[in-house]
Motif scaffolding. Structure first.
Motif, PDB file in Angstrom:
ATOM      1  N   SER A 513       0.826  -1.205   0.000  1.00 20.46           N
ATOM      2  CA  SER A 513       0.000   0.000   0.000  1.00 20.46           C
ATOM      3  C   SER A 513       0.859   1.252   0.000  1.00 20.46           C
ATOM      4  O   SER A 513       0.564   2.228  -0.708  1.00 20.46           O
ATOM      5  N   ARG A 514       1.934   1.252   0.802  1.00 18.44           N
ATOM      6  CA  ARG A 514       2.814   2.426   0.826  1.00 18.44           C
ATOM      7  C   ARG A 514       3.491   2.615  -0.533  1.00 18.44           C
ATOM      8  O   ARG A 514       3.587   3.737  -1.048  1.00 18.44           O
ATOM      9  N   SER A 515       3.961   1.505  -1.135  1.00 17.86           N
ATOM     10  CA  SER A 515       4.628   1.607  -2.432  1.00 17.86           C
ATOM     11  C   SER A 515       3.658   2.067  -3.512  1.00 17.86           C
ATOM     12  O   SER A 515       3.993   2.898  -4.360  1.00 17.86           O
ATOM     13  N   VAL A 516       2.455   1.525  -3.474  1.00 15.11           N
ATOM     14  CA  VAL A 516       1.451   1.905  -4.466  1.00 15.11           C
ATOM     15  C   VAL A 516       1.094   3.375  -4.324  1.00 15.11           C
ATOM     16  O   VAL A 516       0.941   4.102  -5.306  1.00 15.11           O
ATOM     17  N   THR A 517       0.983   3.826  -3.073  1.00 14.41           N
ATOM     18  CA  THR A 517       0.659   5.238  -2.838  1.00 14.41           C
ATOM     19  C   THR A 517       1.739   6.139  -3.417  1.00 14.41           C
ATOM     20  O   THR A 517       1.449   7.171  -4.044  1.00 14.41           O
ATOM     21  N   ASP A 518       2.998   5.748  -3.235  1.00 19.76           N
ATOM     22  CA  ASP A 518       4.095   6.563  -3.777  1.00 19.76           C
ATOM     23  C   ASP A 518       4.102   6.532  -5.302  1.00 19.76           C
ATOM     24  O   ASP A 518       4.270   7.570  -5.959  1.00 19.76           O
ATOM     25  N   LEU A 519       3.930   5.330  -5.874  1.00 19.95           N
ATOM     26  CA  LEU A 519       4.024   5.189  -7.321  1.00 19.95           C
ATOM     27  C   LEU A 519       2.846   5.838  -8.042  1.00 19.95           C
ATOM     28  O   LEU A 519       3.003   6.388  -9.130  1.00 19.95           O
ATOM     29  N   LEU A 520       1.648   5.756  -7.440  1.00 20.43           N
ATOM     30  CA  LEU A 520       0.433   6.270  -8.076  1.00 20.43           C
ATOM     31  C   LEU A 520       0.006   7.622  -7.516  1.00 20.43           C
ATOM     32  O   LEU A 520      -1.162   7.988  -7.633  1.00 20.43           O
ATOM     33  N   ALA A 521       0.933   8.326  -6.920  1.00 21.09           N
ATOM     34  CA  ALA A 521       0.592   9.645  -6.374  1.00 21.09           C
ATOM     35  C   ALA A 521       0.043  10.538  -7.485  1.00 21.09           C
ATOM     36  O   ALA A 521       0.610  10.629  -8.572  1.00 21.09           O
ATOM     37  N   GLY A 522      -1.073  11.151  -7.225  1.00 18.69           N
ATOM     38  CA  GLY A 522      -1.708  12.028  -8.192  1.00 18.69           C
ATOM     39  C   GLY A 522      -2.679  11.327  -9.116  1.00 18.69           C
ATOM     40  O   GLY A 522      -3.347  11.974  -9.925  1.00 18.69           O
ATOM     41  N   ARG A 523      -2.777   9.997  -9.030  1.00 20.25           N
ATOM     42  CA  ARG A 523      -3.733   9.257  -9.858  1.00 20.25           C
ATOM     43  C   ARG A 523      -4.912   8.802  -8.999  1.00 20.25           C
ATOM     44  O   ARG A 523      -4.756   8.500  -7.811  1.00 20.25           O
ATOM     45  N   THR A 524      -6.065   8.735  -9.632  1.00 20.02           N
ATOM     46  CA  THR A 524      -7.265   8.311  -8.921  1.00 20.02           C
ATOM     47  C   THR A 524      -7.220   6.798  -8.718  1.00 20.02           C
ATOM     48  O   THR A 524      -6.902   6.048  -9.645  1.00 20.02           O
ATOM     49  N   ARG A 525      -7.549   6.355  -7.486  1.00 14.33           N
ATOM     50  CA  ARG A 525      -7.557   4.924  -7.176  1.00 14.33           C
ATOM     51  C   ARG A 525      -8.883   4.553  -6.528  1.00 14.33           C
ATOM     52  O   ARG A 525      -9.327   5.226  -5.591  1.00 14.33           O
ATOM     53  N   LEU A 526      -9.493   3.495  -7.034  1.00 19.18           N
ATOM     54  CA  LEU A 526     -10.668   2.903  -6.397  1.00 19.18           C
ATOM     55  C   LEU A 526     -10.253   1.529  -5.901  1.00 19.18           C
ATOM     56  O   LEU A 526      -9.900   0.650  -6.694  1.00 19.18           O
ATOM     57  N   VAL A 527     -10.268   1.357  -4.587  1.00 21.01           N
ATOM     58  CA  VAL A 527      -9.743   0.144  -3.965  1.00 21.01           C
ATOM     59  C   VAL A 527     -10.902  -0.616  -3.317  1.00 21.01           C
ATOM     60  O   VAL A 527     -11.493  -0.148  -2.337  1.00 21.01           O
TER      61      VAL A 527
END
Length: 598
Positions: A513-527
């Motif tokens: 989750s931390r890595s995904v948050t860093d990599l996808l910063a600024g992109r919309t995510r529906l989890v």
């Protein structure tokens, strides 16, 4: 979950190719059919001419005239007919093979285009591709052969009338009963063949399901029970097969009785004409030849059975093609950002309303957790953004542009999905991660694998990222991480993570989750989330209940509601570390942000 069910709107439209799927296979087969039709027409024409030529040769012998001319013509006709017969067989086989290839390609392409919208079970799909397609592909050639044979028989009947009208009349009067028997055979054989294919599909589907859960079956010691369940349709299969043989047996003895009786009556009438000197011996020979050709109008049991089987296969394929895959839009407008807007969304399945006039806004660049009880419709809602599901009512827009207006290839680049049970494709681990982006660099693949916490276990493989995929035993969690890496590799505006980390332990999920948050910063995510900790790490939570968004807001504010805590099971109902500190006083800001329950 990787499965999304379509609404009725997507399944109700029918296109012309869907109504007649066999016609779609005719384009590459047409040259074969034309050649086959020409050969058969020549063969039939020669066949109709042979009795007259034979009668002429016999007449010449009886009259004592020169027989060389009639004999030469007769020999030439027989040679031409034999050559046409020899060439027609391979050409018909080639037409069937080409049609089978074409129909199988169209069937597989259509099923892949339908994707999760397909209402067909796996076993039925396998039966369609393996059995129904080749059966249906044989319909054009069989129909052409039968049509030309019918024309030849009609021409022979006309020649029979011309040679001796009494014999022609006798044959014509005996025909209706024979045709009725043949027509009834076609109908009954077609129904039996469809029942046979249906039973086969049920067995195949049960076997596929059993093989998928074979470890559970062995561990539970229920092998005999599951074997019985898989083979439960076997009596239906046997009954359908017996019905086909019974129908064929009945028509064979009936036609086997009617046709000889007809021949005897016609020849008797022709014999009386010979006795009255109305017909010569050569004419009697011609009557006999034309009678054999005219009888071919119904003496085609094998051909009729083949046509009945081909029609049954074509009808089953038509039912599959009736379901229309999604059609992309033609708009040129591009979304300005990843903000998603859903308005008035209603999705129905099997007569039940899954989503009911749902409204939801996903802010651009935000991580939004979608939570709800099992069966609430979370995967259906998640599939709306990438058009894995189309709503029966309402509109979905990304960045201000309705997704229906976007070309599908562009939409696939804007919205990326990662699933709970991802299927991996490619020859190597690298290709599995880079699937859909063949030109991507190894550095980008490794970066995505690291974000999904997959790099470490991949590097332990014998050849690392170049290890053949079929030689890479993986746990469910490792497959999930590779599937997540595949999704992270695509530079999309919106990432939909449909329970894509459920197979990971809590510590690994937190790292992912931390890595995904860093990599996808600024992109919309529906989890799509089933764990309270996953929802807590997102910016906002959309609580799906009763087909609508019951509440929308930060996880720590929603946690005050015991019904919300109950969504996560007993641990959530009794409190969890994922919830807020109950001793902490609510600030004025949080009070103003308190979610409004709908």
């Amino acid at each position: 979950m990787p499965e999304h069910r379509p609404g009725a709107a997507a399944a109700g439209r029918v296109t012309a190719p869907a109504r007649r799927p066999v016609l779609a296979a005719l384009a590459p087969v047409r040259p074969h059919l034309i050649g086959l039709a020409v050969l058969m027409a020549v063969r039939i024409s020669v066949g109709v001419a042979v009795p007259a030529l034979l009668a002429a040769a016999v007449g010449a012998v009886l009259d004592g005239t020169d027989v060389r001319g009639p004999a030469a013509l007769l020999a030439a006709a027989l040679v031409v007919g034999g050559l046409c017969e020899a060439a027609a067989g391979p050409l018909a086989s080639s037409a069937n093979a080409t049609g089978t290839h074409r129909l199988r390609m169209l069937t597989v392409r259509h099923l892949l285009a339908l994707g999760p919208r397909s209402p067909h079970a796996v076993g039925e799909v396998v039966t369609q591709v393996v059995q129904s397609a080749p059966m249906a592909a044989g319909l054009p050639a069989r129909a052409a052969e039968s049509a030309i044979s019918l024309l030849g028989s009609t021409a022979a009947l006309a020649a029979l009338w011309w040679t001796n009208w009494q014999a022609g009349l006798t044959f014509t009067l005996a025909m209706p009963l024979t045709v009725l028997v043949a027509r009834r055979f076609m109908s009954e054989a077609g129904r039996a063949q469809e029942n046979y294919l249906t039973a086969q599909s049920r067995i195949a589907d049960g076997l596929v399901a059993a093989l998928a859960g074979v470890r559970t079956i062995r561990a539970a010691g229920t092998l005999a029970t599951e074997t019985g369940r898989v083979l439960e349709p076997l009596p239906e299969l046997s009954a359908a097969g017996r019905a086909m043989w019974r129908t064929q047996r009945d028509v064979v003895w009936r036609l086997g009785l009617l046709l000889p009786l007809t021949d005897v009556l016609v020849l008797a009438v022709a014999g009386l004409a010979v006795a009255r000197d109305d017909l010569g011996p050569a004419g009697l020979l011609a009557v006999s030849g034309y009678l054999a050709l005219a009888s071919g109008i119904v003496d085609q049991i094998d051909a009729l059975l083949g046509i009945a089987q081909a029609r049954a296969g074509a009808r089953r394929l038509s039912e599959m093609f009736r379901h229309e895959p999604p059609v992309g839009g033609t708009g040129s407008a591009m979304p300005v950002d990843g903000a998603a807007r859903l308005r008035g969304i209603t999705v129905r399945h099997a007569g039940e309303t899954v989503l009911d006039r749902l409204d939801l806004d996903l802010p651009a660049g935000a991580a939004v957790a979608l939570v709800g009880r099992t069966g609430a419709g979370k995967s259906v809602l998640a599939g709306l953004l990438g058009r894995l599901t189309d709503p029966d009512e309402g509109e979905v827009a990304i960045g201000g542009v309705p997704v229906r207006d976007l070309p599908l290839d562009r939409l696939r680049g804007l919205v990326v999905h990662a699933f709970e049970r991802p299927e991996l494709y490619g020859r190597t681990v690298h290709e599995a991660i880079a699937f859909g982006r063949p030109g991507v660099s190894r550095e980008d693949v490794v970066r995505a694998a690291r974000a999904a916490q997959a790099d470490r276990f991949v590097r332990r493989l014998p050849a690392g990222y170049d290890t053949p995929l079929d030689e890479t035993p993986m746990s469910g969690g490792e497959r999930q991480r590779l599937g997540l890496a595949r999704a992270l590799l695509r530079p999309a505006l919106v990432h939909v993570l449909d329970d894509a980390t459920s197979g990971l332990d809590t510590a690994t999920e937190a790292e992912v989750s931390r890595s995904v948050t860093d990599l996808l910063a600024g992109r919309t995510r529906l989890v799509v989330a089933h764990r309270a900790a996953t929802a807590a790490r997102c910016d906002l939570v959309a609580w799906l209940d009763g087909g609508r968004i019951r509440a929308f807001g930060p996880h720590d504010l929603l946690w005050a509601d015991p019904d919300y805590r109950a969504v996560f099971g007993p641990a959530g109902a009794t409190g969890s570390l994922a919830g807020p500190d109950p001793s902490k006083k609510e600030t004025k800001e949080e009070e103003r942000c308190r979610v409004e329950h709908r």
